[in-house]
Design a protein around this motif. Structure first.
Motif, mmCIF file in Angstrom:
data_model
loop_
_atom_site.group_PDB
_atom_site.id
_atom_site.type_symbol
_atom_site.label_atom_id
_atom_site.label_comp_id
_atom_site.label_asym_id
_atom_site.label_seq_id
_atom_site.Cartn_x
_atom_site.Cartn_y
_atom_site.Cartn_z
ATOM 1 N N VAL A 109 0.844 -1.202 0.000
ATOM 2 C CA VAL A 109 0.000 0.000 0.000
ATOM 3 C C VAL A 109 0.876 1.246 0.000
ATOM 4 N N GLU A 110 1.911 1.263 0.832
ATOM 5 C CA GLU A 110 2.787 2.433 0.906
ATOM 6 C C GLU A 110 3.507 2.677 -0.414
ATOM 7 N N GLU A 111 3.915 1.593 -1.086
ATOM 8 C CA GLU A 111 4.649 1.737 -2.343
ATOM 9 C C GLU A 111 3.753 2.213 -3.489
ATOM 10 N N ASN A 112 2.460 1.914 -3.424
ATOM 11 C CA ASN A 112 1.564 2.224 -4.530
ATOM 12 C C ASN A 112 0.674 3.443 -4.308
ATOM 13 N N VAL A 113 0.675 3.989 -3.100
ATOM 14 C CA VAL A 113 -0.263 5.049 -2.799
ATOM 15 C C VAL A 113 0.011 6.318 -3.621
#
Length: 387
Positions: A109-113
């Motif tokens: 989630v952090e990488e794609n947000v």
């Protein structure tokens, strides 16, 4: 030149809508990462992979719902995230793997947000992901703690049932199967140990298991009324952690039964330990722990048929077979308070002859007539043999 105007940040509701549309994409990316980076995930069967897929998607969706309306209070994450998976999940997927799965999902989630929301809207969402991950970690720990508590309660009931069946001599295939379910698998002697229950019975059973584990032994424990019964397997008589084990019990005698070859044969050993425990108060100053065979005189006086048979068959009979003079000399020696000279005068023999005959008696049954405790055992055995 006029500075380029930065794009205006969208409202929380607009960001939540964009996140909601990306839940499926984020969950798919997380599962692809698991398949690539976690060897254990690739080895799961389709049903277990499906469980994990539901949990990952529910976790991401739960975050979106929470981010949309944080003022509604903390969500019941345990129900929202793990409610879709069956209870068997916690028993088949370890806590360590679940934690790794949650950590990887948060990383995805952090990488794609930023790609999903853009650089302007991403920072507050990234901060919220960190807070949500902490809540999710607590929810994960609660799931496994409850599962462990349920398994522990079930194991305790099953363990008590196995011990009770062993004490009653019901050591059939079902009992051995139940013991196997508790991890009982030993190669070596099996011992029954009986003693008083301490104030904190639960802590005592935990201590017994720790001591047994440190000694490389298997154990089964059960509290029965005012006594704690422990069955130890996988040791010789000299390898038993007797002193450490005795400290676990409450105040009073701790008795160790004779060794048995396997769990199915431990009932007689347990019966002897229980019989010795009932009459152990008759020996003031008995060692702790004390072997059931060391309490044969008290057990015989208490009406224990097995103890009486042992004293007659294993002590009196061999002495009688050693010769009438050995039996006569031993009886005279005991009757005269262990005095060699008085015995020699009564039998009209030399004191060295008395010593020789007493040595033969000692070698025959392994008891020293000059030792007060052994002398007491010999006296009871002779009395029973004459009767």
């Amino acid at each position: 030149m006029t500075a380029a105007r930065l794009p205006r940040a969208r409202s929380r509701a607009q960001v939540s809508q964009q996140l909601q549309r990306s839940v499926g994409r984020l969950a798919t990316n997380a599962l692809q990462r698991m398949d690539r980076d976690m060897a254990w995930f690739r080895e799961l069967d389709p049903q277990e992979r499906s469980w994990i897929g539901m949990i990952v998607q529910a976790g991401i969706k739960g975050f979106v719902d929470w981010y949309r309306d944080p003022m509604a209070g903390s969500p019941e994450l345990r129900a929202e995230v793990f409610g879709n998976a069956p209870r068997a999940f916690a028993g088949q997927i370890s806590l360590q793997r679940t934690v790794a799965m949650v950590r990887l999902s948060i990383e995805v989630v952090e990488e794609n947000v930023v790609d999903v929301l853009g650089e302007t809207d991403a920072p507050p969402v990234l901060e919220a992901v960190t807070r949500y991950g902490r809540e999710l970690a607590f929810a994960t720990a609660e799931i496994y703690a409850r599962a462990a508590e349920m398994r522990g309660a079930w194991d305790a009931r099953l363990e008590a049932l196995v011990v009770d069946s062993v004490l009653r001599g019901e050591t059939d295939g079902a009992v051995e199967s139940r013991a196997s379910a508790l991890g009982w698998s030993v190669a070596g002697h099996v011992f029954a140990v009986v003693g008083p229950v301490p104030a904190d019975a639960r802590a005592a059973t935990d201590d017994v298991r720790r001591i047994a584990h440190d000694a490389g032994l298997r154990t089964l424990c059960a509290v029965q009324g005012d006594r704690l019964v422990v069955i130890l397997g996988g040791a010789t008589e000299h390898e038993l952690p007797g002193a450490a084990l005795a400290e676990v019990f409450g105040e009073g005698p701790v008795v160790v039964g004779p060794p048995a070859d396997q769990l199915a044969d431990v009932a007689p050993s347990a019966a002897e330990a229980l019989a010795a425990y009932r009459c152990a108060a008759g020996w003031v100053g008995a060692p702790r722990p004390v072997a059931a065979d060391q309490l044969l005189p008290e057990r015989a006086l208490d009406g224990d048929t097995a103890a009486r048979s042992h004293l007659v068959e294993q002590i009196y009979a061999p002495l009688a077979q050693a010769g009438p003079v050995v039996l006569e000399t031993l009886g005279a020696y005991l009757d005269r308070g262990g005095s060699l000279e008085a015995t020699a005068r009564a039998l009209f023999v030399h004191a060295n002859t008395v010593r020789y005959r007493l040595r033969r008696a000692s070698e025959t049954v392994g008891l020293d007539p000059s030792d007060p405790r052994d002398a007491y055992t010999l006296r009871v055995a002779l009395t029973l043999g004459r009767l």
